[in-house]
Every structure is written in C-alpha cells, then in structure tokens.
Design an enzyme around this catalytic site. Structure first.
Site, PDB file in Angstrom:
ATOM      1  N   LYS A   1       0.793  -1.228   0.000  1.00 45.84           N
ATOM      2  CA  LYS A   1       0.000   0.000   0.000  1.00 45.84           C
ATOM      3  C   LYS A   1       0.829   1.285   0.000  1.00 45.84           C
ATOM      4  O   LYS A   1       0.476   2.247   0.663  1.00 45.84           O
ATOM      5  CB  LYS A   1      -0.982   0.010   1.161  1.00 45.84           C
TER       6      LYS A   1
ATOM      7  N   LYS B   1     -14.531   1.369   2.996  1.00 49.93           N
ATOM      8  CA  LYS B   1     -13.319   0.938   2.299  1.00 49.93           C
ATOM      9  C   LYS B   1     -12.169   1.868   2.637  1.00 49.93           C
ATOM     10  O   LYS B   1     -12.360   3.031   2.985  1.00 49.93           O
ATOM     11  CB  LYS B   1     -13.560   0.922   0.782  1.00 49.93           C
ATOM     12  N   ASP B   2     -10.956   1.353   2.469  1.00 48.79           N
ATOM     13  CA  ASP B   2      -9.745   2.079   2.828  1.00 48.79           C
ATOM     14  C   ASP B   2      -9.535   3.292   1.931  1.00 48.79           C
ATOM     15  O   ASP B   2      -9.768   3.248   0.724  1.00 48.79           O
ATOM     16  CB  ASP B   2      -8.540   1.137   2.705  1.00 48.79           C
ATOM     17  N   LYS B   3      -9.051   4.372   2.532  1.00 52.66           N
ATOM     18  CA  LYS B   3      -8.720   5.577   1.769  1.00 52.66           C
ATOM     19  C   LYS B   3      -7.531   5.340   0.843  1.00 52.66           C
ATOM     20  O   LYS B   3      -7.510   5.830  -0.286  1.00 52.66           O
ATOM     21  CB  LYS B   3      -8.410   6.717   2.749  1.00 52.66           C
TER      22      LYS B   3
END
Length: 350
Positions: free
Chosen positions: A30, A88-90
C-alpha cells in the site's frame, strides 16, 4: 485503575501463522493506491426501476464517508439518503456502489453531475427499489502488490499459496479492527468489567465489538491448537454458505464432505447474551474461553451485546500470485467481513 488483562486475549500481532513452517516473502504493501485494488462484489444487481439511483464508481484517496458526503452535496441530499454496503480504505483504488434517493432525477442527469463535479471514474448509473444498506454485498475482490519482497520470493509465495488453497485460512479479525494503537479490545474489556467508559454511545459500541472480535480470535487459535481447523465436529453450529442458514451438526462424518466442498462451514462465537452456543466439545471450548476471560453472560447482557456467529474458516480457491514489475501481485476474493490482511500476513510474515 485499569482492569487486569485477560490471560487468553489474543492481540492481532500475536496470532499464529497457519503456514508457520513456510518462510514468508517480506516486503511492503500500500505505498500507492494502485498497488491495493478493491472491487466490491454486489449482493444483487439493480432492477432498473425504483426511487433510488445506484452509481458504480472507482475512486482513489477518498474515504467512503468522504465520498458519501460529496454525493449528498452534489445532489442536495441528507446523509441518510446516500447508502453503501461497507467502508473501504482511503489508501486504495476502490470500486464500490452507492445508492442515492433521487426519485425525480433521471439517470443521464445523475451521470452528468457526477462526471462534472467528482474526481471519480463512473462505470454505470441504474435505478433500484431500495437503498443500499450496510452488509448488502457478497464480498470483495482484491489485487494487491507486495513491494520489494525478499530473496526467492516468488517460489516462497507459490508454496504458501498452494498450502492455503488446500487447507483454507482462519477467518481472523485483522488489526484494523483493534484501532490505530491496537488497544481497542482492552478498552472494550474494561467497559465490560467495570461499566465505565466513553460517554459516546458509538465509541462504546466500537470498543465492545473490538473485544468481541479479540475473543473470537482467541477462540479460533484454541480451535486450531486442538487440531480441529479442517474438521467438523458434532455440536458445531454450521452455516450454509448459499443461504446463510445456521444449523447444529449432529453427524459430523456425514457433513464433512460438504465442509470440504465449501458448501458449509463451522462458525465461531461472537459472544453475547443471545448467542447460539455450540454443543458438546465445541461448546465446551467456547465456554472455557469466556470463563478464562472472566466474562459472564450477565456482563454481556448488561452491555447489550446480543452476540452472533462468524464464519471461522475461509477457502481461497481463487488465490493466485504472479510476478509484478514492483514485486509480487496477489489476487483473491473474500466474503464480507473478512480481511485481506489475514491473507497477506500469511504470505509476508511480518
């Protein structure tokens, strides 16, 4: 003074590896959104009629909540009129469906406003009868790049992938569940033990749920230690994966082939005063974990924790690894409520 730490509480970083005998690949994840791609798998397709407009879009660098706020602003809606199935993830490239309560705005106008005012990639706009609510999804598909893995990484990754596809994966709660400092479960336990904690109701619920999640992880570790991870037992509360229905296992030998075909799975305890307890050996283990934590059903009832059951074992039939210019690319899908980090930790072992 804080209440003493539960002797059985498993912290996310201390969970064992199912593939402990296989070396991990190391690396990082990520660093860029396009290295972590998430695609929501809808529970159903929009019918084409109804007062709600469904929009399927892809975004980067935005939290789900921020996108909801932007959608409400663009169409002058209340927050409650914008629905989605999950957060959801940024720091990811995310494809997700939202619902907008717009009975009097046609789809073409919706598409025009979105493309003109939001920095997102719009895939389609369609009508449906109802709002999308939390949990209205089957799961998520992931494409994740592990960057700068260690020596011999691809060979190591292939061995782990092959093992996980054959054995399945424990459906542990990931570290996201336990807060940035990793202490949400202990804070939730203190609320349960003392009745004291944050005044904000949502924060109390968040912390209590983190403690329930930690107890589930602890129970699952104990089940694995007993050698029961790939085995169905008499007394298990099993789940039918096509309908979601629960039933008590009476003939484990007859039901085992259904477990191996991923038609059913045994479930674990999300402890609460109204939870369906397993029976016989599985039930004894569930009660022992709770007793060793010093928790009673009266405490759970007083904290208004009803409890539920959670799928305990995941099959990863579509788990794949391939070489990538920046490292290794892993692709797989998971049912809702499961964590990609549980897959990656087995592979990376960091």
């Amino acid at each position: 003074m804080s209440s003493p730490q539960s002797p059985t509480l498993m912290r996310a970083e201390d969970l064992p590896y199912l593939t402990d005998d296989l070396p991990g690949v190391g690396g990082e994840i990520k660093l860029e959104p396009h290295h972590f791609v998430v695609e929501e798998i809808p529970l159903y397709e929009p019918s084409g009629q109804g007062q709600h407009v469904y929009v399927r879009l892809t975004r980067e660098g935005w939290t789900t909540r921020a996108i909801q706020n932007q959608l409400a602003n663009v169409f002058d809606l209340r927050d409650v009129d914008v629905g989605c199935a999950g957060r959801k993830d940024k720091h990811a490239r995310t494809t997700q469906t939202f619902s907008l309560n717009l009975p009097n705005v046609d789809e073409a106008e919706v598409a025009h406003r979105l493309q003109d005012q939001l920095p997102v990639e719009l895939h389609w706009v369609r009508r449906h009868r109802n709002k999308i609510k939390a949990g209205h999804l089957l799961g998520n598909r992931f494409r994740i790049v592990v960057l700068e893995p260690g020596p011999d990484a691809f060979t190591r990754a292939e061995a782990i992938v092959e093992t996980l596809r054959a054995s399945g994966l424990p459906n542990f709660y990931g570290p996201q569940r336990f807060g940035r400092e990793g202490d949400n479960a202990e804070r939730g336990r203190e609320i349960l033990m003392t009745g004291r904690g944050p005044r904000k109701r949502w924060l109390r619920r968040l912390l209590l749920r983190a403690y329930q999640s930690a107890l589930f992880n602890t129970w699952l570790v104990r089940r694995i230690d007993h050698g029961w991870f790939q085995q169905l037992l008499v007394g298990d509360v099993a789940k039918k994966l096509d309908t979601g229905g629960l039933f008590q296992v009476e003939d484990a030998r007859a039901e085992q082939p259904r477990l191996e075909r991923d038609e059913i799975t045994y479930t674990g305890p999300i402890y609460g005063s109204r939870m369906w307890w397993a029976d016989q050996q599985p039930g004894q283990l569930e009660r022992r974990v709770l007793e060793e934590a010093g928790v009673t059903e009266e405490m759970l009832d007083r904290a208004h924790l009803n409890g539920s059951r959670r799928r305990a074992r995941l099959l990863l039939d579509d788990l794949e690894v391939e070489r990538h210019p920046d490292g290794l690319l892993f692709s797989f899908s998971l049912p809702k409520g499961s964590y990609a980090t549980t897959v990656l930790r087995e592979v990376m072992k960091r």
